[in-house]
Design a protein around this motif. Structure first.
Motif, PDB file in Angstrom:
ATOM      1  N   GLN A 142      47.768  43.910  35.286  1.00 23.96           N
ATOM      2  CA  GLN A 142      48.237  43.136  34.135  1.00 23.96           C
ATOM      3  C   GLN A 142      49.715  43.389  33.864  1.00 23.96           C
ATOM      4  O   GLN A 142      50.472  42.464  33.545  1.00 23.96           O
ATOM      5  CB  GLN A 142      47.408  43.494  32.902  1.00 23.96           C
ATOM      6  CG  GLN A 142      47.755  42.677  31.674  1.00 23.96           C
ATOM      7  CD  GLN A 142      46.550  42.390  30.812  1.00 23.96           C
ATOM      8  OE1 GLN A 142      45.831  41.421  31.021  1.00 23.96           O
ATOM      9  NE2 GLN A 142      46.318  43.232  29.833  1.00 23.96           N
ATOM     10  N   THR A 146      52.602  40.599  34.103  1.00 21.85           N
ATOM     11  CA  THR A 146      53.400  40.335  32.898  1.00 21.85           C
ATOM     12  C   THR A 146      54.884  40.496  33.188  1.00 21.85           C
ATOM     13  O   THR A 146      55.717  39.745  32.660  1.00 21.85           O
ATOM     14  CB  THR A 146      52.975  41.288  31.763  1.00 21.85           C
ATOM     15  OG1 THR A 146      51.580  41.151  31.536  1.00 21.85           O
ATOM     16  CG2 THR A 146      53.706  40.969  30.481  1.00 21.85           C
ATOM     17  N   THR A 308      52.798  36.836  23.844  1.00 14.18           N
ATOM     18  CA  THR A 308      51.664  37.001  24.758  1.00 14.18           C
ATOM     19  C   THR A 308      51.927  38.130  25.735  1.00 14.18           C
ATOM     20  O   THR A 308      51.041  38.947  26.030  1.00 14.18           O
ATOM     21  CB  THR A 308      51.415  35.689  25.530  1.00 14.18           C
ATOM     22  OG1 THR A 308      51.203  34.626  24.598  1.00 14.18           O
ATOM     23  CG2 THR A 308      50.218  35.826  26.447  1.00 14.18           C
ATOM     24  N   ARG A 312      49.858  41.561  26.209  1.00 14.15           N
ATOM     25  CA  ARG A 312      49.267  41.980  27.485  1.00 14.15           C
ATOM     26  C   ARG A 312      49.749  43.372  27.893  1.00 14.15           C
ATOM     27  O   ARG A 312      48.986  44.163  28.444  1.00 14.15           O
ATOM     28  CB  ARG A 312      49.598  40.951  28.565  1.00 14.15           C
ATOM     29  CG  ARG A 312      48.830  39.640  28.407  1.00 14.15           C
ATOM     30  CD  ARG A 312      49.431  38.524  29.206  1.00 14.15           C
ATOM     31  NE  ARG A 312      49.435  38.805  30.625  1.00 14.15           N
ATOM     32  CZ  ARG A 312      50.080  38.064  31.517  1.00 14.15           C
ATOM     33  NH1 ARG A 312      50.773  37.002  31.134  1.00 14.15           N
ATOM     34  NH2 ARG A 312      50.037  38.376  32.801  1.00 14.15           N
TER      35      ARG A 312
END
Length: 594
Positions: A142, A146, A308, A312
């Protein structure tokens, strides 16, 4: 908060250690992302602005289109080709890096868990550790994704926007960068405020996994005692805690999103004013107006993803925090630098001046105090005594499943603290009270201590452990999968497979911790005969509550509160009339004659 940030930095540390092993892939990923963003997001609009300015400057005849616009067309084709090539390279390096680094992270976590002490594992849910390992790996994936979107494109957008617009419309570029800086600062400050919420949410998820694992692992007890509702209550409590913490995190994230959305509206309002009056106030060309709007719209749209992205990142570090804390824990039992392999020729065992205690929080429980015991090579010694006397603890100290605080344990004159743990344990065949079987075939379980054994040798070990008959009666014989922790087999069957494993390992030292406790009388008699043959010529330590299993041994040591109460052969101890005699009389029924 400092502790939380420290844990975040430690997670980054472990992630970077794994990433730098594949530095070429990481650099290629960053370069391809920059190229993709630069060519397609900024190269195309820039060339189009030049075309618009050329069209605005003077009409172009039909037969001059390719002459005038040929260089622009060629530039657009080249830009799109390069951008698409960067896009495919980005896809490849992203996937390749995730796969490679997650392999390394999984290996790191596995090695850490396997090399931690027994007390470490006894204080934790196995399911929680598995969950933390999975989340640790997912956290890296993740975080990498990101970084790849939106944060690297955002940095590229700011850089390219400044490079292209600053020389043309410096006032506008300056105002835009100032507003974007305010946006980024507000986002970061709000991100710091909710950082701890993600770690709490991850902790709740780990607790939920632990409750589920505990119930499933002990499902037989749950069902036989009719405690399904009770376990469901525990699970529901943990599940509600997950919902509560996730909801709190959601509300904080939404509040941050509303704040940053308001800043975006202000930025676009300022942009609209500049674009509307740009030509009148600053003489900006139509092509530049298009650039201003396109680039600003691109930047602000990408800035919308900051919320966002930060969410994350929060979740990634929250997920990683559990395993990071585990990786940071010191190993309670670790090999010394330069530890050498243990070499056993005879099998002498000496416990000298042993001091050992358990620590649970601030409570210290003394088990041994200046304990001494010498076992000559080849001697068969039984350890007996009431529960809590220290019998099993003594065998675990020999195996270095825990470290003593003072004294030394010698095998053939070699301090076990100075040799590698792996070499020590490969010289000791250990059969615990509860047989430990893997969710693998019976043959694999028997050959676990000696994986190169032939099928004939595995079969012979099973025969000697009185296990061959029931194994061959199974539909798949030695290929039968035992189930998790051997659940498909009875207790006696599991114990005989564990004994067969010890027989096949053929180690110079043998430790049996209630090895026949799960056997019926007929099987016990057969296995006792097999164990007698196995013990021949080996140094043996036999822990037993049933004194009939140690009566024929060379020597029996009676432990009481971590000290030796009696020591000698069976007949001598019975005649002495002490603790051993009383235990013997209770078990044989002779106490009624006293």
């Amino acid at each position: 908060m400092a502790k939380k940030q420290s844990l975040t930095m430690r997670s980054l540390h472990y992630y970077w250690l794994a990433t730098r092993r594949h530095l070429g892939l990481f650099v290629a990923l960053v370069a391809s992302t920059i190229g993709f963003c630069g060519f397609l997001t900024y190269g195309n609009p820039y060339v189009m602005s030049l075309i618009v300015d050329r069209i605005s400057a003077a009409p172009v005849a039909a037969d001059e289109v390719f002459t005038v616009f040929g260089p622009y067309i060629a530039a657009l084709i080249a830009i799109n080709f390069a951008g698409q090539a960067c896009s495919k390279l980005q896809d490849y390096t992203l996937w390749k890096l995730q796969i490679a680094v997650n392999y390394d992270l999984a290996t790191t976590a596995f090695d850490c868990l396997c090399n931690q002490s027994l007390s470490f594992h006894s204080n934790r849910f196995g399911g929680t550790l598995v969950s933390q390992t999975s989340k640790f790996m997912a956290g890296y994936t993740q975080l990498l994704q990101t970084m790849n979107f939106p944060f690297l494109p955002i940095l590229c957008s700011i850089t390219f926007t400044c490079i292209i617009l600053l020389p043309v419309v410096p006032v506008y570029a300056g105002v835009l960068m100032a507003m974007l800086a305010v946006y980024a600062m507000v986002s970061y400050l709000m991100y710091k405020r909710i950082l701890h919420l993600n770690e709490k949410a991850a902790s709740a998820q780990n607790q939920l996994s632990g409750e589920l694992s505990d119930a499933v692992t002990n499902i037989l007890a749950v069902k036989t005692y009719g405690r399904e509702d009770y376990e469901r209550g525990l699970f529901d409590t943990a599940n509600r805690e997950v919902v509560a913490r996730d909801s709190k995190r959601m509300r904080a994230s939404l509040a941050r999103g509303v704040t940053t959305a308001a800043i975006t509206v202000i930025i676009m309002s300022v942009v609209t004013v500049f674009i509307s009056g740009g030509n009148a106030w600053f003489g900006i060309t139509p092509g530049t107006v298009i650039l201003m709007f396109t680039y600003t719209n691109t930047v602000t749209n990408q800035f919308n993803f900051i919320n966002t992205g930060l969410q994350r990142i929060n979740q990634a570090f929250g997920d990683a925090s559990g395993m990071t804390a585990v990786l940071d824990e010191p190993r309670l039992v670790a090999d010394k630098p330069g530890a050498r392999p243990l070499s056993v020729e005879l099998g002498d065992i000496d416990f000298k001046g042993i001091n050992f205690w358990y620590t649970d929080g601030d409570v210290k429980t003394q088990v041994f105090n200046d304990f001494n015991l010498s076992i000559p090579a080849g001697q068969r010694v039984g350890l007996v005594g009431m529960s809590g006397a220290g019998k099993t603890t003594l065998t675990k100290l020999l195996l270095r499943l825990a470290d003593i605080q003072e004294g030394e344990i010698l095998v053939d004159g070699q301090n076990v603290a100075d040799v590698t743990q792996t070499s020590l344990r490969r010289q000791i065949a250990y059969v615990p009270q509860e047989a430990l079987l893997f969710h693998r075939s019976i043959a694999e379980n028997i050959a676990y201590g000696r994986p190169d054994a032939t099928m004939d040798e595995i079969r012979e070990a099973a025969r000697a452990a009185n296990a061959l008959e029931f194994i061959e009666a199974l539909p798949q014989g030695f290929d039968t999968i035992t189930g998790e922790r051997g659940i498909k087999l009875s207790g006696g069957q599991r114990q005989r497979i564990a004994i067969a494993r010890a027989m096949l390992a053929d180690c110079p030292i043998l430790v049996l911790d209630e090895a026949t406790s799960a056997l019926d009388s007929e099987s016990e008699a057969a296995v006792q005969e097999a164990l007698s043959n196995l013990m021949e010529g080996r140094t043996c330590i036999v822990v037993a509550h049933r004194l009939s299993t140690v009566a024929s041994l060379d020597r029996i040591v009676v432990l009481s509160h971590g000290r030796i109460a009696e020591d000698g052969p069976h007949a001598e101890l019975v005649a002495k009339g002490g603790d051993y005699a009383r235990l013997w009389n209770r078990q044989t029924g002779a106490y009624g004659e006293e």
